[in-house]
Design a protein around this motif. Structure first.
Motif, PDB file in Angstrom:
ATOM      1  N   LEU A 190       0.819  -1.199   0.000  1.00  0.00           N
ATOM      2  CA  LEU A 190       0.000   0.000   0.000  1.00  0.00           C
ATOM      3  C   LEU A 190       0.852   1.247   0.000  1.00  0.00           C
ATOM      4  O   LEU A 190       0.527   2.229  -0.680  1.00  0.00           O
ATOM      5  CB  LEU A 190      -0.895   0.002   1.230  1.00  0.00           C
ATOM      6  CG  LEU A 190      -2.059  -0.960   1.140  1.00  0.00           C
ATOM      7  CD1 LEU A 190      -2.752  -1.005   2.473  1.00  0.00           C
ATOM      8  CD2 LEU A 190      -3.023  -0.512   0.071  1.00  0.00           C
ATOM      9  N   ILE A 191       1.946   1.217   0.751  1.00  0.00           N
ATOM     10  CA  ILE A 191       2.805   2.402   0.764  1.00  0.00           C
ATOM     11  C   ILE A 191       3.356   2.630  -0.639  1.00  0.00           C
ATOM     12  O   ILE A 191       3.393   3.765  -1.131  1.00  0.00           O
ATOM     13  CB  ILE A 191       3.956   2.228   1.780  1.00  0.00           C
ATOM     14  CG1 ILE A 191       3.395   2.091   3.187  1.00  0.00           C
ATOM     15  CG2 ILE A 191       4.911   3.403   1.717  1.00  0.00           C
ATOM     16  CD1 ILE A 191       4.437   1.745   4.216  1.00  0.00           C
ATOM     17  N   GLN A 192       3.739   1.562  -1.300  1.00  0.00           N
ATOM     18  CA  GLN A 192       4.234   1.723  -2.666  1.00  0.00           C
ATOM     19  C   GLN A 192       3.146   2.271  -3.566  1.00  0.00           C
ATOM     20  O   GLN A 192       3.383   3.121  -4.415  1.00  0.00           O
ATOM     21  CB  GLN A 192       4.719   0.375  -3.200  1.00  0.00           C
ATOM     22  CG  GLN A 192       5.412   0.508  -4.532  1.00  0.00           C
ATOM     23  CD  GLN A 192       5.572  -0.833  -5.216  1.00  0.00           C
ATOM     24  OE1 GLN A 192       4.663  -1.649  -5.229  1.00  0.00           O
ATOM     25  NE2 GLN A 192       6.719  -1.065  -5.795  1.00  0.00           N
ATOM     26  N   ALA A 193       1.919   1.784  -3.381  1.00  0.00           N
ATOM     27  CA  ALA A 193       0.827   2.251  -4.233  1.00  0.00           C
ATOM     28  C   ALA A 193       0.551   3.726  -3.976  1.00  0.00           C
ATOM     29  O   ALA A 193       0.310   4.506  -4.908  1.00  0.00           O
ATOM     30  CB  ALA A 193      -0.430   1.412  -3.978  1.00  0.00           C
ATOM     31  N   LEU A 194       0.592   4.137  -2.712  1.00  0.00           N
ATOM     32  CA  LEU A 194       0.363   5.544  -2.413  1.00  0.00           C
ATOM     33  C   LEU A 194       1.438   6.400  -3.063  1.00  0.00           C
ATOM     34  O   LEU A 194       1.156   7.467  -3.622  1.00  0.00           O
ATOM     35  CB  LEU A 194       0.383   5.775  -0.898  1.00  0.00           C
ATOM     36  CG  LEU A 194      -0.848   5.275  -0.132  1.00  0.00           C
ATOM     37  CD1 LEU A 194      -0.606   5.394   1.359  1.00  0.00           C
ATOM     38  CD2 LEU A 194      -2.066   6.084  -0.518  1.00  0.00           C
ATOM     39  N   ASP A 195       2.642   5.908  -3.005  1.00  0.00           N
ATOM     40  CA  ASP A 195       3.732   6.631  -3.644  1.00  0.00           C
ATOM     41  C   ASP A 195       3.516   6.737  -5.138  1.00  0.00           C
ATOM     42  O   ASP A 195       3.691   7.788  -5.743  1.00  0.00           O
ATOM     43  CB  ASP A 195       5.046   5.862  -3.396  1.00  0.00           C
ATOM     44  CG  ASP A 195       6.013   6.683  -2.606  1.00  0.00           C
ATOM     45  OD1 ASP A 195       6.822   6.080  -1.885  1.00  0.00           O
ATOM     46  OD2 ASP A 195       5.951   7.925  -2.718  1.00  0.00           O
ATOM     47  N   ASP A 196       3.131   5.620  -5.743  1.00  0.00           N
ATOM     48  CA  ASP A 196       2.891   5.607  -7.191  1.00  0.00           C
ATOM     49  C   ASP A 196       1.795   6.576  -7.568  1.00  0.00           C
ATOM     50  O   ASP A 196       1.840   7.220  -8.602  1.00  0.00           O
ATOM     51  CB  ASP A 196       2.472   4.201  -7.648  1.00  0.00           C
ATOM     52  CG  ASP A 196       3.670   3.278  -7.774  1.00  0.00           C
ATOM     53  OD1 ASP A 196       3.468   2.056  -7.796  1.00  0.00           O
ATOM     54  OD2 ASP A 196       4.805   3.800  -7.842  1.00  0.00           O
ATOM     55  N   LEU A 197       0.780   6.649  -6.701  1.00  0.00           N
ATOM     56  CA  LEU A 197      -0.342   7.527  -7.015  1.00  0.00           C
ATOM     57  C   LEU A 197       0.008   8.976  -6.795  1.00  0.00           C
ATOM     58  O   LEU A 197      -0.734   9.862  -7.187  1.00  0.00           O
ATOM     59  CB  LEU A 197      -1.546   7.157  -6.143  1.00  0.00           C
ATOM     60  CG  LEU A 197      -2.271   5.872  -6.527  1.00  0.00           C
ATOM     61  CD1 LEU A 197      -3.220   5.475  -5.424  1.00  0.00           C
ATOM     62  CD2 LEU A 197      -3.037   6.080  -7.803  1.00  0.00           C
ATOM     63  N   GLY A 198       1.113   9.209  -6.109  1.00  0.00           N
ATOM     64  CA  GLY A 198       1.528  10.594  -5.915  1.00  0.00           C
ATOM     65  C   GLY A 198       1.282  11.120  -4.529  1.00  0.00           C
ATOM     66  O   GLY A 198       1.552  12.281  -4.241  1.00  0.00           O
ATOM     67  N   TYR A 199       0.743  10.278  -3.662  1.00  0.00           N
ATOM     68  CA  TYR A 199       0.457  10.772  -2.305  1.00  0.00           C
ATOM     69  C   TYR A 199       1.680  10.518  -1.439  1.00  0.00           C
ATOM     70  O   TYR A 199       1.662   9.700  -0.528  1.00  0.00           O
ATOM     71  CB  TYR A 199      -0.752  10.041  -1.730  1.00  0.00           C
ATOM     72  CG  TYR A 199      -1.960  10.092  -2.633  1.00  0.00           C
ATOM     73  CD1 TYR A 199      -2.637   8.954  -2.986  1.00  0.00           C
ATOM     74  CD2 TYR A 199      -2.403  11.312  -3.143  1.00  0.00           C
ATOM     75  CE1 TYR A 199      -3.730   9.010  -3.817  1.00  0.00           C
ATOM     76  CE2 TYR A 199      -3.482  11.368  -3.969  1.00  0.00           C
ATOM     77  CZ  TYR A 199      -4.148  10.219  -4.304  1.00  0.00           C
ATOM     78  OH  TYR A 199      -5.227  10.271  -5.127  1.00  0.00           O
TER      79      TYR A 199
END
Lengths: 797, 110
Positions: free
Chosen positions: A265-274
């Protein structure tokens, strides 16, 4: 008395909920005032209380205070409150009745029903700086009476958030309202940059999920976990930055490892820009997407610090452990990649001496068994400048994508648990979507399924009825009977359909109006076995029993080229994707496979001598499969024109086609079954039975949305449709008499297919309601409203 | 009938239809060359391919009464010989189910 007070406080709490955090605290103040208890701290900031746990004594009054504060927000039931308070007064450690957070059992005898959802939903997000293991450790000293207090404190905090989160929609909207500007701005700007899987549906998530998480009351489903976690994080971090309700956390997330899920999830948040949110989650949970060494390695590669990168690779990181590699990874190969990049960058900057040094001292030693690589690299020393180097080496330059490409390559060799594969959450979501689509039994929709519900297509749109029968003007109806239609093919854009058979002419029909558009005349009366459209639909090649093939212009109907130097009939033809060349298969032993261009020149005659009955070319232009009349399949590498292997079948095959993903081939055989074979491994992946095979050629093909179906004719006149992956028979219908020769599914419309047979008819199939959508009122084609033409003149004789 | 390609044979000497060169039989499949048809020499074969049989008819031949069918080439529909369905004489039973191709109507294909 306390029960009454608690009850009233509860009511106040709920009624005050819309006021938000201020309101919640206010009612708490009221309660404590009423109960004449001095609050522990002057302001109700929970951090302070948390920061000095040692000071929380196990005195009864404080217990009572905390206990009561705890009970207010949580319990909605005055009786439950009374129970809890009576427990306290009975001077037992309240632990047995309270769910014990450190214990890892997920079934908790929760006195208040609303507690558990709070913890499970908010737990992972509303955590403190401390990492989870430490929290659990500290909490698991049951004898210490501090723990209930701490527990209580933490739980209170989490419950303190609950009315703000769960009860107060206003809060969420407040929180959202206070931040939408920044959130949206960042989201928009990030999304324009990110061309990853964060589609527009993702864009709307943060706003809606703020309310979603709130509205769901934290009983999260797997779908909304990430989002409710995110939203809750954002809310909680503004409310109480360092609350420590790790007490309430489940050790795993519904059966999945907490560490894995959080890191993804942390990676996904990063990918999304958050990035801020990602950092906060990392902070709170104590997990990080990559360890310090891996982060340092990535930084080193992207910034060009090759020495450091190699150091880390070889295991001299700050902890001395370096990076964990995936099993089977080759450190030397990775070193080579790094050094090659270093070499190329030196060259690009013009530092030839340094590049040469790299080549001599660093690259040569590790490539001692592959001298040609060193030769190739040394040729780059001769390039005239950075542009030339970039072109020759096919390399993007230090400022381009090359470092990222290098990192991606190296990433494959690094253990996935230390450096997460890229976009892992998107990959997992893709898998889920794809598996749902693959298992959809009547899949007839081309759209991407939503992540909110499991994908399911219903049978009503599956083609089961004959929509229309393609027929020619009435004047030709008399001669119909003796003719047969042997092959039908849709044009690649799906607008036209070509049919051929015993007739001398090839008929081209318009699929939208179901009328005859052109007739291609020119073949001798011997039969036409196969036709093939060029990828742009402009040309058509027909293969005839008169031992020739003809190239036609489909719009004008004139024959452009002929080749009749064959000794035996030409059986089949496929086009390459550039539309300039095509390959014909023939029963002539001397010319079983020939490549031609649209000028009619024979470019290549494939030399393996066998008689070709049918050929298929994979969409990625890699495999060419030829089927012989001797129960064999010959598989060629189309690019190199080399023969890869020969597969012997148990029975005579009659048709062959290749799936759109170029991995499987479908072979229809005369022993009443069709098989799906993996081209590379030669394994039979699936079998489809039910149809009848005989001595005649019956054709089968792939079709449907996502190519989920296999459709086949049959010697007994029926058409069969199976689900490609599971092999279940989805539909069977009577199509033609005496046999159904060929079938074709519409290339772009997932709800239509066509069949043809020995009764000289071509039928178009779709679902029932489609008939109402047909242009014009008459269901018969070509304006012929006389039913006689449909039934055939023999019925009216 | 539907789409069907000819069957092709694999041997050193193949007999084919004189008109369209469709493969009919292998030279190695000859059982006896001691036959005579309407057009002269004829051979008895075990198996022939690419032929279609007509209606059965009873005929009296030099060897006795037989029930035979005429066989014709699949492609050009020319008669190329006949097939024995039934032999009334016990000594002629060996011919049942076998084919006669007349040499005059054949050509060699390689």
């Amino acid at each position: 008395m306390l029960a009454v007070v608690a009850a009233t406080a509860c009511q106040q709490m709920h009624s005050n909920a819309p006021q938000g955090p201020a309101g919640a605290r206010l009612s708490l103040q009221q309660f404590t005032d009423q109960a004449n208890i001095r609050p522990l701290t002057s302001n109700s900031s929970i951090e302070q209380r948390e920061a000095a746990p040692g000071m929380v004594d196990s005195e009864a009054p404080q217990d009572l205070r905390l206990r009561e504060r705890q009970t207010i927000p949580r319990t909605k039931n005055a009786l439950a409150v009374a129970d809890q308070i009576s427990q306290i007064f009975s001077d037992q450690p309240a632990i047995p009745q309270l769910p014990d957070p450190p214990s890892s059992d997920t079934s908790r005898p929760v006195p208040s029903s609303s507690q558990q959802p709070v913890i499970s939903g908010v737990g992972p997000s509303s955590s403190n700086v401390r990492t989870a293991p430490q929290d659990i450790e500290r909490l698991s000293s049951p004898s210490h009476r501090l723990s209930p207090a701490q527990t209580l404190g933490r739980r209170q905090r989490s419950t303190f958030e609950e009315p703000e989160d769960g009860g107060g929609n206003a809060l969420a909207s407040e929180a959202d309202a206070s931040r939408p500007a920044t959130k949206r701005q960042r989201r928009d700007s990030m999304l324009t940059d990110h061309n990853n899987h964060a589609s527009s549906s993702h864009a709307s998530r943060p706003v809606t999920n703020g309310t979603h998480a709130v509205g769901n009351g934290f009983r999260d489903t797997a779908d909304s976990f990430g989002h409710s976690g995110t939203a809750a994080t954002m809310q909680n971090t503004t409310l109480n930055g360092s609350s420590n309700s790790a007490a309430g956390r489940l050790p795993d997330y519904f059966g999945h490892s907490r560490e894995e899920v959080t890191r993804i999830l942390i990676q996904a948040l990063d990918d999304l820009g958050y990035t801020e949110a990602a950092e906060k989650v990392a902070h709170e949970s104590g997990f990080s997407v990559e360890s310090g060494d891996v982060a340092a390695f990535r930084h080193a590669v992207l910034s060009g610090d090759w020495q450091r990168a190699e150091q880390l690779l070889c295991g001299s990181g700050s902890n001395g452990s370096g990076i964990v590699l995936a099993p089977g990874a080759d450190r030397t190969a990775m070193k080579f990649e790094l050094r090659q990049q270093k070499f190329l960058e030196h060259l690009e900057r013009g530092e030839k001496q340094k590049a040469l040094a790299v080549l001599r001292l660093e690259l040569t030693p590790i490539c001692h068994n592959r001298p040609q690589i060193i030769q190739a690299l040394s040729r780059y020393l001769m390039t005239s400048g950075p542009e030339d180097l970039r072109n020759k080496a096919n390399w993007d330059g230090a400022n381009g994508r090359s470092r990222h490409i290098l990192l991606s390559k190296l990433r494959e060799s690094i253990s996935p648990s230390s450096m997460l594969p890229e976009h892992r959450l998107a990959v997992l979501l893709d898998c889920v979507k794809q598996s749902q689509i693959d298992n959809c039994l009547y899949h007839t929709s081309n759209e991407q399924p939503s992540l909110y519900v499991d994908h399911f297509c219903d049978r009503s749109r599956f083609p089961t009825e004959v929509l229309v029968e393609l027929s020619k003007p009435a004047s030709e109806a008399t001669s119909r009977q003796a003719e047969e239609v042997w092959q039908i093919r849709f044009s690649p854009d799906g607008k036209r359909l070509a049919s051929c058979g015993t007739e001398k002419a090839i008929n081209i029909w318009d699929v939208e109006r179901f009328t005859l558009v052109t007739q291609l005349e020119g073949h001798a009366k011997a039969g036409i076995g196969d036709v093939a459209w060029s990828p742009d639909g402009k040309y058509l090649v027909s293969c005839g029993f008169d031992r020739s093939w003809k190239l036609w212009d489909t719009n004008t109907g004139e024959c452009l080229k002929v080749a009749d130097t064959f000794e035996e009939p030409v059986s089949s033809c496929v086009w390459t994707d550039d539309g300039q060349t095509f390959v014909t298969g023939s029963l002539d032993k001397a010319k079983p496979l020939c490549t031609w261009d649209i000028q009619g020149n024979c470019l290549h005659t494939w030399t393996k001598s066998h008689r070709t009955c049918d050929i298929a070319l994979s969409p990625d232009q890699h495999w060419l499969v030829a089927m012989t009349e001797q129960k064999q399949l010959h598989v060629y590498n189309f690019a190199t024109r080399s023969h890869v292997y020969e597969l012997s079948l148990t029975n005579r095959p009659t048709s062959i086609s290749i799936s759109a993903d170029s991995r499987h081939m479908l072979v229809n055989k005369t022993d009443h079954e069709a098989v799906l074979i993996d081209i590379e491994t030669r394994e039979t992946v699936q079998k489809y039975t039910g149809q009848k095979g005989g001595q005649y050629t019956i054709r089968s093909d792939f079709g449907g949305a996502n190519e989920n179906f296999v459709i086949c004719g049959s010697d007994d006149g029926h058409v069969f449709v199976w689900h490609k992956i599971t092999g279940t028979l989805v539909h069977e219908a009577e199509a033609h008499q005496p046999r159904c020769n060929a079938v074709a599914w519409h290339p772009t419309d997932p709800c239509m297919f066509a069949t043809c047979g020995d009764d000289n008819r071509v039928k178009i199939w779709s679902y029932k309601d489609r008939a109402k959508m047909l242009p014009g009122t008459s269901r018969q084609s070509n304006g012929v409203s006389d039913i006689r033409s449909l039934l055939g003149p023999e019925m009216w004789a | 009938m539907g789409l069907a390609y000819n069957t092709y044979l694999n041997s050193s000497r193949i007999y084919g239809c004189k008109g369209c060169k469709t493969h009919l039989a292998n030279h190695d499949d000859i059982i006896s060359r001691n036959f005579r048809g309407q057009h002269g020499k004829a051979y008895l074969f075990n198996t022939v391919v690419n032929v279609e049989a007509g209606e059965p008819a009873e005929r009296t031949m030099t060897t006795g009464r037989h029930v035979v069918r005429d066989i014709s080439c699949r492609i050009c529909s020319e008669i190329v010989g006949w097939k024995y369905d039934k032999a009334y004489e016990s000594t002629e039973r060996y011919k049942e189910g076998k084919f006669i191709l007349e040499a005059e109507l054949l050509c060699t294909v390689n």
